[in-house]
Design a protein around this motif. Structure first.
Motif, PDB file in Angstrom:
ATOM      1  N   UNK A 134       0.562  -1.309   0.021  1.00 34.50           N
ATOM      2  CA  UNK A 134       0.109   0.081   0.050  1.00 34.50           C
ATOM      3  C   UNK A 134       0.863   1.325   0.043  1.00 34.50           C
ATOM      4  N   UNK A 135       1.934   1.097   0.839  1.00 35.12           N
ATOM      5  CA  UNK A 135       2.711   2.673   0.626  1.00 35.12           C
ATOM      6  C   UNK A 135       3.412   2.774  -0.536  1.00 35.12           C
ATOM      7  N   UNK A 136       4.074   1.705  -1.274  1.00 34.95           N
ATOM      8  CA  UNK A 136       4.549   1.684  -2.581  1.00 34.95           C
ATOM      9  C   UNK A 136       3.270   2.081  -3.745  1.00 34.95           C
ATOM     10  N   UNK A 137       2.187   1.631  -3.450  1.00 43.01           N
ATOM     11  CA  UNK A 137       1.077   2.107  -4.578  1.00 43.01           C
ATOM     12  C   UNK A 137       0.866   3.536  -4.298  1.00 43.01           C
ATOM     13  N   UNK A 138       0.637   4.180  -3.040  1.00 45.42           N
ATOM     14  CA  UNK A 138       0.497   5.519  -2.558  1.00 45.42           C
ATOM     15  C   UNK A 138       1.357   6.304  -3.274  1.00 45.42           C
ATOM     16  N   UNK A 139       2.659   5.800  -2.757  1.00 48.14           N
ATOM     17  CA  UNK A 139       3.804   6.847  -2.924  1.00 48.14           C
ATOM     18  C   UNK A 139       3.896   6.913  -4.852  1.00 48.14           C
ATOM     19  N   UNK A 140       3.877   5.791  -5.398  1.00 40.59           N
ATOM     20  CA  UNK A 140       4.002   5.883  -6.948  1.00 40.59           C
ATOM     21  C   UNK A 140       2.748   6.626  -7.487  1.00 40.59           C
ATOM     22  N   UNK A 141       1.635   6.449  -7.099  1.00 42.55           N
ATOM     23  CA  UNK A 141       0.588   7.339  -7.546  1.00 42.55           C
ATOM     24  C   UNK A 141       0.863   8.670  -7.431  1.00 42.55           C
ATOM     25  N   UNK A 142       1.170   9.148  -6.289  1.00 43.76           N
ATOM     26  CA  UNK A 142       1.600  10.856  -6.096  1.00 43.76           C
ATOM     27  C   UNK A 142       2.694  11.115  -6.856  1.00 43.76           C
ATOM     28  N   UNK A 143       3.634  10.217  -7.048  1.00 47.90           N
ATOM     29  CA  UNK A 143       5.075  10.421  -7.578  1.00 47.90           C
ATOM     30  C   UNK A 143       4.567  10.573  -9.063  1.00 47.90           C
ATOM     31  N   UNK A 164      14.648   5.398 -12.686  1.00 43.19           N
ATOM     32  CA  UNK A 164      13.431   5.968 -12.081  1.00 43.19           C
ATOM     33  C   UNK A 164      12.323   6.407 -12.745  1.00 43.19           C
ATOM     34  N   UNK A 165      11.651   5.317 -13.684  1.00 44.09           N
ATOM     35  CA  UNK A 165      10.665   5.725 -14.434  1.00 44.09           C
ATOM     36  C   UNK A 165       9.817   4.563 -14.627  1.00 44.09           C
ATOM     37  N   UNK A 178       6.668   7.845 -17.681  1.00 41.55           N
ATOM     38  CA  UNK A 178       6.535   8.724 -16.522  1.00 41.55           C
ATOM     39  C   UNK A 178       7.603   8.636 -15.518  1.00 41.55           C
ATOM     40  N   UNK A 179       8.552   9.866 -15.226  1.00 44.34           N
ATOM     41  CA  UNK A 179       9.234   9.751 -14.086  1.00 44.34           C
ATOM     42  C   UNK A 179       8.825   9.607 -12.719  1.00 44.34           C
ATOM     43  N   UNK A 180       9.579   8.918 -11.998  1.00 41.40           N
ATOM     44  CA  UNK A 180       9.278   8.846 -10.707  1.00 41.40           C
ATOM     45  C   UNK A 180      10.477   9.434  -9.542  1.00 41.40           C
ATOM     46  N   UNK A 181       9.956   9.880  -8.484  1.00 39.28           N
ATOM     47  CA  UNK A 181      11.082  10.265  -7.485  1.00 39.28           C
ATOM     48  C   UNK A 181      11.663   8.944  -6.835  1.00 39.28           C
ATOM     49  N   UNK A 182      12.861   9.365  -5.988  1.00 41.56           N
ATOM     50  CA  UNK A 182      13.610   8.401  -5.531  1.00 41.56           C
ATOM     51  C   UNK A 182      12.793   7.666  -4.181  1.00 41.56           C
ATOM     52  N   UNK A 183      12.184   8.493  -3.595  1.00 40.00           N
ATOM     53  CA  UNK A 183      11.013   7.990  -2.414  1.00 40.00           C
ATOM     54  C   UNK A 183      10.188   6.848  -2.934  1.00 40.00           C
ATOM     55  N   UNK A 184       9.440   6.939  -4.134  1.00 31.55           N
ATOM     56  CA  UNK A 184       8.688   5.897  -4.673  1.00 31.55           C
ATOM     57  C   UNK A 184       9.438   4.899  -5.091  1.00 31.55           C
ATOM     58  N   UNK A 185      10.625   5.002  -5.600  1.00 32.30           N
ATOM     59  CA  UNK A 185      11.684   3.931  -6.210  1.00 32.30           C
ATOM     60  C   UNK A 185      11.912   3.337  -4.968  1.00 32.30           C
ATOM     61  N   UNK A 186      12.442   3.703  -3.905  1.00 29.04           N
ATOM     62  CA  UNK A 186      12.574   3.214  -2.796  1.00 29.04           C
ATOM     63  C   UNK A 186      11.669   2.378  -2.199  1.00 29.04           C
ATOM     64  N   UNK A 187      10.554   2.938  -2.082  1.00 28.08           N
ATOM     65  CA  UNK A 187       9.247   2.108  -1.461  1.00 28.08           C
ATOM     66  C   UNK A 187       9.012   0.912  -2.363  1.00 28.08           C
ATOM     67  N   UNK A 188       9.061   1.126  -3.708  1.00 31.72           N
ATOM     68  CA  UNK A 188       8.946   0.024  -4.565  1.00 31.72           C
ATOM     69  C   UNK A 188       9.718  -1.226  -4.492  1.00 31.72           C
ATOM     70  N   UNK A 189      10.916  -0.763  -4.399  1.00 29.36           N
ATOM     71  CA  UNK A 189      12.014  -1.750  -4.384  1.00 29.36           C
ATOM     72  C   UNK A 189      11.952  -2.722  -2.817  1.00 29.36           C
TER      73      UNK A 189
END
Length: 296
Positions: A134-143, A164-165, A178-189
């Motif tokens: 859920x954290x990864x989903x929300x971060x990616x959606x906002x990113x 980072x995309x 679409x690019x994504x930020x480092x926070x979203x990338x870290x949460x996804x990882x």
């Protein structure tokens, strides 16, 4: 014969124009409702329809209390349908020519403040596998500002965490990066390493985000999670599945992003769709002025 032409039209939309399944379902529903109306009035074919029939049908929708946006959608479906019939020489004259949609009041989308976004994104319990998801989903959606349908359709290979995309497929199966930020990338990882492998049931499952049964999470499932986290975060605004998408676009523009770049990231075909967010930022500027100027 009427049903035949509707099915031919829907096939044309799906195959030649590549419209999304949700859009096709909407056309199917609206056109079959129109056919039922014709049947009630003993109008036996779509070829026998005249301009006054279309106007009477739209008036009936308005009398039933349908919103202007709904009436406009029905008219748009009929316009597209009869344009197709004219092209196919099934009708001699298009009865929808020069018919205008009812005026729509511009509704500005609800947007979260940056503080509300932080509160929302902090809600998932990352000590649990579902919380990591859920954290990864929300971060990616906002990113990224993805549509929820695009988010749910993501497969693992669509991510490039190193660069980072994310690669997604929007309306009409149009692909965009679409690019994504480092926070979203870290949460996804973290989700991929510690959460997803515990949720999936089969090693060859392609879906990025899966439910407790190991299958692709649905939009409805995401919507329930979003509402729960909004309540937990103490957010009293009317939250919708697109709320983070709207917030993404508004916050970018408030911080000086180029409108064309935001259009590309959102996957809007027409920049006028993106321009609604400039109205939101202007409203915010006025709020700041009223709050801070000594003579406001």
């Amino acid at each position: 014969m009427a049903n035949y032409w509707v099915e031919e039209f829907l096939h044309y939309l799906a195959v030649e124009r590549g419209l999304a399944e949700n859009t096709l379902s909407s056309y199917h529903r609206d056109l079959h409702q129109f056919l039922e109306w014709l049947k009630e009035r003993d109008i036996k074919s779509v070829e026998a329809v005249h301009r006054n029939h279309i106007m009477a049908y739209l008036l009936k929708l308005q009398q039933k209390g349908r919103a202007p946006a709904t009436v406009s959608r029905h008219l748009a479906a009929l316009k597209s349908f009869y344009h197709f019939l004219t092209r196919e020489s099934a009708v001699e004259k298009d009865p929808t020519i020069n018919l205008d949609s009812p005026k729509l009041a511009k509704k500005l989308p609800h947007v979260l403040s940056p503080d509300e976004v932080v509160a929302l994104l902090d809600q998932p319990d990352t000590g649990k596998k579902a919380g990591l998801r859920d954290k990864a989903m929300l971060e990616l959606l906002y990113a990224t500002g993805l549509r929820v349908s695009e988010l749910m359709a993501l497969d693992v290979p669509h991510l490039n965490l190193e660069l980072g995309f994310v690669r997604c497929f929007g309306k009409g199966a149009k692909e965009r990066i679409v690019p994504m930020g480092s926070v979203a990338a870290r949460c996804l990882n973290e989700y991929l390493e510690k959460g997803r492998n515990k949720l999936i049931k089969h090693f060859d499952e392609p879906a990025l985000f899966v439910n407790q049964h190991g299958r692709r999470l649905t939009r409805q499932g995401f919507w329930k999670l979003l509402k729960k986290y909004a309540v937990d975060a103490g957010i009293n605004k009317d939250i919708a599945p697109h709320t983070l998408r709207h917030s993404f676009a508004t916050h970018l523009l408030e911080n000086g992003a180029d409108l064309r770049a935001v259009q590309e990231m959102l996957g809007h075909a027409d920049i006028t769709t993106t321009q609604i967010y400039t109205h939101l930022t202007k409203s915010r500027i006025k709020e700041v002025y009223d709050e801070t100027h000594p003579r406001a």
